[in-house]
Design a protein around this motif. Structure first.
Motif, PDB file in Angstrom:
ATOM      1  N   ILE A   1      43.724  21.252 -17.385  1.00  0.00           N
ATOM      2  CA  ILE A   1      44.581  20.277 -16.704  1.00  0.00           C
ATOM      3  C   ILE A   1      43.725  19.243 -15.992  1.00  0.00           C
ATOM      4  O   ILE A   1      44.093  18.061 -15.927  1.00  0.00           O
ATOM      5  CB  ILE A   1      45.528  21.000 -15.728  1.00  0.00           C
ATOM      6  N   ARG A   2      42.579  19.653 -15.516  1.00  0.00           N
ATOM      7  CA  ARG A   2      41.685  18.686 -14.863  1.00  0.00           C
ATOM      8  C   ARG A   2      41.274  17.583 -15.831  1.00  0.00           C
ATOM      9  O   ARG A   2      41.268  16.392 -15.473  1.00  0.00           O
ATOM     10  CB  ARG A   2      40.455  19.410 -14.318  1.00  0.00           C
ATOM     11  N   ALA A   3      40.938  17.943 -17.065  1.00  0.00           N
ATOM     12  CA  ALA A   3      40.560  16.932 -18.058  1.00  0.00           C
ATOM     13  C   ALA A   3      41.729  16.008 -18.360  1.00  0.00           C
ATOM     14  O   ALA A   3      41.559  14.786 -18.514  1.00  0.00           O
ATOM     15  CB  ALA A   3      40.080  17.612 -19.338  1.00  0.00           C
ATOM     16  N   LEU A   4      42.927  16.561 -18.429  1.00  0.00           N
ATOM     17  CA  LEU A   4      44.124  15.750 -18.658  1.00  0.00           C
ATOM     18  C   LEU A   4      44.336  14.779 -17.495  1.00  0.00           C
ATOM     19  O   LEU A   4      44.663  13.596 -17.705  1.00  0.00           O
ATOM     20  CB  LEU A   4      45.332  16.666 -18.831  1.00  0.00           C
ATOM     21  N   ALA A   5      44.132  15.246 -16.270  1.00  0.00           N
ATOM     22  CA  ALA A   5      44.299  14.394 -15.097  1.00  0.00           C
ATOM     23  C   ALA A   5      43.277  13.264 -15.083  1.00  0.00           C
ATOM     24  O   ALA A   5      43.605  12.116 -14.757  1.00  0.00           O
ATOM     25  CB  ALA A   5      44.190  15.233 -13.825  1.00  0.00           C
ATOM     26  N   LEU A   6      42.037  13.579 -15.417  1.00  0.00           N
ATOM     27  CA  LEU A   6      41.009  12.538 -15.447  1.00  0.00           C
ATOM     28  C   LEU A   6      41.319  11.486 -16.505  1.00  0.00           C
ATOM     29  O   LEU A   6      41.073  10.291 -16.301  1.00  0.00           O
ATOM     30  CB  LEU A   6      39.634  13.169 -15.687  1.00  0.00           C
TER      31      LEU A   6
ATOM     32  N   ALA B   1      41.917   7.522 -15.646  1.00  0.00           N
ATOM     33  CA  ALA B   1      41.144   6.489 -16.353  1.00  0.00           C
ATOM     34  C   ALA B   1      42.063   5.491 -17.051  1.00  0.00           C
ATOM     35  O   ALA B   1      41.736   4.299 -17.152  1.00  0.00           O
ATOM     36  CB  ALA B   1      40.207   7.145 -17.365  1.00  0.00           C
ATOM     37  N   GLY B   2      43.209   5.954 -17.529  1.00  0.00           N
ATOM     38  CA  GLY B   2      44.137   5.072 -18.232  1.00  0.00           C
ATOM     39  C   GLY B   2      45.147   4.403 -17.339  1.00  0.00           C
ATOM     40  O   GLY B   2      45.997   3.629 -17.821  1.00  0.00           O
ATOM     41  N   GLY B   3      45.117   4.712 -16.043  1.00  0.00           N
ATOM     42  CA  GLY B   3      46.067   4.111 -15.124  1.00  0.00           C
ATOM     43  C   GLY B   3      47.501   4.553 -15.374  1.00  0.00           C
ATOM     44  O   GLY B   3      48.444   3.796 -15.138  1.00  0.00           O
ATOM     45  N   ILE B   4      47.680   5.796 -15.829  1.00  0.00           N
ATOM     46  CA  ILE B   4      49.009   6.318 -16.141  1.00  0.00           C
ATOM     47  C   ILE B   4      49.229   7.623 -15.397  1.00  0.00           C
ATOM     48  O   ILE B   4      48.304   8.178 -14.801  1.00  0.00           O
ATOM     49  CB  ILE B   4      49.192   6.541 -17.662  1.00  0.00           C
ATOM     50  N   GLY B   5      50.458   8.122 -15.433  1.00  0.00           N
ATOM     51  CA  GLY B   5      50.766   9.390 -14.805  1.00  0.00           C
ATOM     52  C   GLY B   5      50.528  10.549 -15.746  1.00  0.00           C
ATOM     53  O   GLY B   5      50.325  10.379 -16.952  1.00  0.00           O
ATOM     54  N   LEU B   6      50.585  11.761 -15.207  1.00  0.00           N
ATOM     55  CA  LEU B   6      50.365  12.952 -16.022  1.00  0.00           C
ATOM     56  C   LEU B   6      51.425  13.087 -17.117  1.00  0.00           C
ATOM     57  O   LEU B   6      51.110  13.472 -18.242  1.00  0.00           O
ATOM     58  CB  LEU B   6      50.377  14.201 -15.138  1.00  0.00           C
ATOM     59  N   ALA B   7      52.671  12.782 -16.783  1.00  0.00           N
ATOM     60  CA  ALA B   7      53.739  12.919 -17.780  1.00  0.00           C
ATOM     61  C   ALA B   7      53.486  12.001 -18.974  1.00  0.00           C
ATOM     62  O   ALA B   7      53.671  12.403 -20.135  1.00  0.00           O
ATOM     63  CB  ALA B   7      55.093  12.613 -17.153  1.00  0.00           C
ATOM     64  N   GLN B   8      53.033  10.778 -18.708  1.00  0.00           N
ATOM     65  CA  GLN B   8      52.749   9.856 -19.813  1.00  0.00           C
ATOM     66  C   GLN B   8      51.540  10.328 -20.601  1.00  0.00           C
ATOM     67  O   GLN B   8      51.499  10.195 -21.834  1.00  0.00           O
ATOM     68  CB  GLN B   8      52.528   8.437 -19.288  1.00  0.00           C
TER      69      GLN B   8
ATOM     70  N   ALA C   1      51.424  24.900  -2.652  1.00  0.00           N
ATOM     71  CA  ALA C   1      50.110  24.298  -2.528  1.00  0.00           C
ATOM     72  C   ALA C   1      50.103  22.978  -3.279  1.00  0.00           C
ATOM     73  O   ALA C   1      50.596  22.892  -4.406  1.00  0.00           O
ATOM     74  CB  ALA C   1      49.025  25.224  -3.083  1.00  0.00           C
ATOM     75  N   GLY C   2      49.562  21.950  -2.651  1.00  0.00           N
ATOM     76  CA  GLY C   2      49.349  20.679  -3.331  1.00  0.00           C
ATOM     77  C   GLY C   2      48.030  20.726  -4.085  1.00  0.00           C
ATOM     78  O   GLY C   2      47.020  21.223  -3.563  1.00  0.00           O
ATOM     79  N   ILE C   3      48.040  20.235  -5.324  1.00  0.00           N
ATOM     80  CA  ILE C   3      46.840  20.228  -6.166  1.00  0.00           C
ATOM     81  C   ILE C   3      46.396  18.771  -6.328  1.00  0.00           C
ATOM     82  O   ILE C   3      47.181  17.920  -6.754  1.00  0.00           O
ATOM     83  CB  ILE C   3      47.122  20.849  -7.546  1.00  0.00           C
ATOM     84  N   TYR C   4      45.128  18.495  -6.002  1.00  0.00           N
ATOM     85  CA  TYR C   4      44.619  17.120  -5.964  1.00  0.00           C
ATOM     86  C   TYR C   4      43.289  17.025  -6.700  1.00  0.00           C
ATOM     87  O   TYR C   4      42.536  17.993  -6.799  1.00  0.00           O
ATOM     88  CB  TYR C   4      44.404  16.666  -4.514  1.00  0.00           C
ATOM     89  N   ILE C   5      43.005  15.828  -7.147  1.00  0.00           N
ATOM     90  CA  ILE C   5      41.684  15.505  -7.673  1.00  0.00           C
ATOM     91  C   ILE C   5      41.272  14.155  -7.116  1.00  0.00           C
ATOM     92  O   ILE C   5      42.128  13.274  -6.896  1.00  0.00           O
ATOM     93  CB  ILE C   5      41.674  15.513  -9.222  1.00  0.00           C
ATOM     94  N   ILE C   6      39.988  13.995  -6.854  1.00  0.00           N
ATOM     95  CA  ILE C   6      39.482  12.749  -6.296  1.00  0.00           C
ATOM     96  C   ILE C   6      38.949  11.884  -7.432  1.00  0.00           C
ATOM     97  O   ILE C   6      38.077  12.310  -8.195  1.00  0.00           O
ATOM     98  CB  ILE C   6      38.375  12.997  -5.254  1.00  0.00           C
ATOM     99  N   GLY C   7      39.474  10.670  -7.538  1.00  0.00           N
ATOM    100  CA  GLY C   7      39.050   9.759  -8.589  1.00  0.00           C
ATOM    101  C   GLY C   7      37.678   9.175  -8.325  1.00  0.00           C
ATOM    102  O   GLY C   7      37.105   9.334  -7.236  1.00  0.00           O
ATOM    103  N   ASP C   8      37.143   8.473  -9.315  1.00  0.00           N
ATOM    104  CA  ASP C   8      35.820   7.854  -9.180  1.00  0.00           C
ATOM    105  C   ASP C   8      35.774   6.837  -8.048  1.00  0.00           C
ATOM    106  O   ASP C   8      34.704   6.547  -7.508  1.00  0.00           O
ATOM    107  CB  ASP C   8      35.420   7.174 -10.492  1.00  0.00           C
TER     108      ASP C   8
END
Length: 330
Positions: free
Chosen positions: A34-39, A43-50, A172-179
């Motif tokens: 899921i982390r790779a999907l989120a990244l 990078a594409g400026g889209i949401g996870l669902a898209q 729990a909220g799940i987050y990732i920090i972008g570049d």
């Protein structure tokens, strides 16, 4: 229907991502985490669902069967545990109306309010600021890094020196920090923010010690706008029999703080905005078996369920063996 994402590991160790909506679920081609999907979404400026939609559909899968077979993982991780930070906030939930009234009566009667009571009442008054405003900061604590994150069905292990190992049913909220250093919320997971309540009760200044424990996540990541009201059940089983069970409430409608306010007061610290890091942030609870006099034992099983999650967070309790803690001078 709400999108849910899961992480899967096959019998030969191959990893994949599952997307589920309602009773239907399928593998997401091209992604092993899921982390790779989120990244990819960032990078594409889209949401996870898209991002899921653009990946297409792989084969269908029965997530209940995969859960029963032990092939579902925690819905977030990182190849380097040091880049997963587990933290949380407390005194954030209202509890029942009776409980709130009781707290207010006690606060009014007390000559001097405890720090806990003051923090709770300050959250009631200032924990949900208007959009664009900063509200009252909550209680905050650190739980550990990704090595302390327990997946579906795995044991929650209390240290050999622990006085207690007790469940805390919550979100729990799940987050990732972008570049760019911006935090992105991937979604919410059902969680057991496992703690040592005997140690905490002895002296509230030992809260930090009581929270340095493992924590478990249910297998599903709930994507999209967080539900305002979530109602579930928390239970403790011993030898297959339920010895304690109680409903619990979460979501902003049942909280004294907004999620945005809790997120602000976590991510306002620059060290929590390090690009690439994953954060698992526990939002608190008002329901504990410990509060009802339950003393857990090794072998007990914690089980937490709440719609719209379809699978539980279920974990047995065990205790670690003592470790050699002597420091060796060099």
């Amino acid at each position: 229907m709400t999108l849910r994402l899961l992480q899967h590991r096959s019998g030969i160790g191959e990893r994949s991502v599952i997307a589920a909506q309602g009773d239907a679920a399928h593998f997401v081609p091209g992604f092993s985490t899921i982390r790779a999907l989120a990244l990819r979404a960032i990078a594409g400026g889209i949401g996870l669902a898209q991002a899921v939609e653009e990946a297409g559909q792989g084969g269908s899968v029965d997530i209940a069967a995969e859960y029963a077979a032990g092939r579902l993982l925690a819905p977030i991780d990182h190849e380097d545990d040091a880049h997963v930070l587990m933290t949380g906030t407390g005194l954030t939930h209202l509890g029942s109306a009776e409980g709130r009234d009781k707290m207010h009566r006690e606060a009014a009667a007390a000559e001097k309010q405890t720090d806990s009571m003051r923090m709770f009442l300050e959250g009631l008054e200032g924990g949900k600021p208007a959009p664009g405003q900063v509200g009252q900061q909550p209680e905050w604590f650190y739980k550990g890094d990704g090595s302390q994150l327990v997946g579906p069905g795995d044991a929650l292990t209390m240290p050999s020196f622990a006085k207690d190992g007790g469940e805390e049913p919550e979100l729990a909220g799940i987050y990732i920090i972008g570049d760019d250093g911006r935090p992105y919320r991937l979604g919410l997971a059902l969680a057991n923010e496992f703690s040592d309540h005997v140690t905490e009760r002895h002296n509230y200044l030992w809260l930090a010690h009581s929270k340095l424990r493992q924590a478990a996540l249910g297998p599903e990541l709930l994507v999209g706008d967080p539900p305002a009201h979530i109602e579930g059940s928390s239970r403790v089983l011993r030898a297959g029999q339920v010895i304690w069970e109680k409903p619990f409430l979460s979501g902003e409608a049942n909280m004294s703080h907004s999620l945005a306010n809790l997120e602000h007061h976590h991510f306002k610290y620059a060290l929590f905005r390090r690009p690439g890091d994953v954060h698992v942030h526990f939002f608190g609870t008002a329901t504990l078996s410990f509060s009802d006099g339950v003393t857990t034992q090794e072998g007990d099983v914690f089980e937490i369920e709440a719609a719209p999650f379809t699978l539980p967070a279920r974990n047995p309790l065990t205790r670690a063996q003592p470790a050699d803690l002597a420091v060796q001078p060099l």
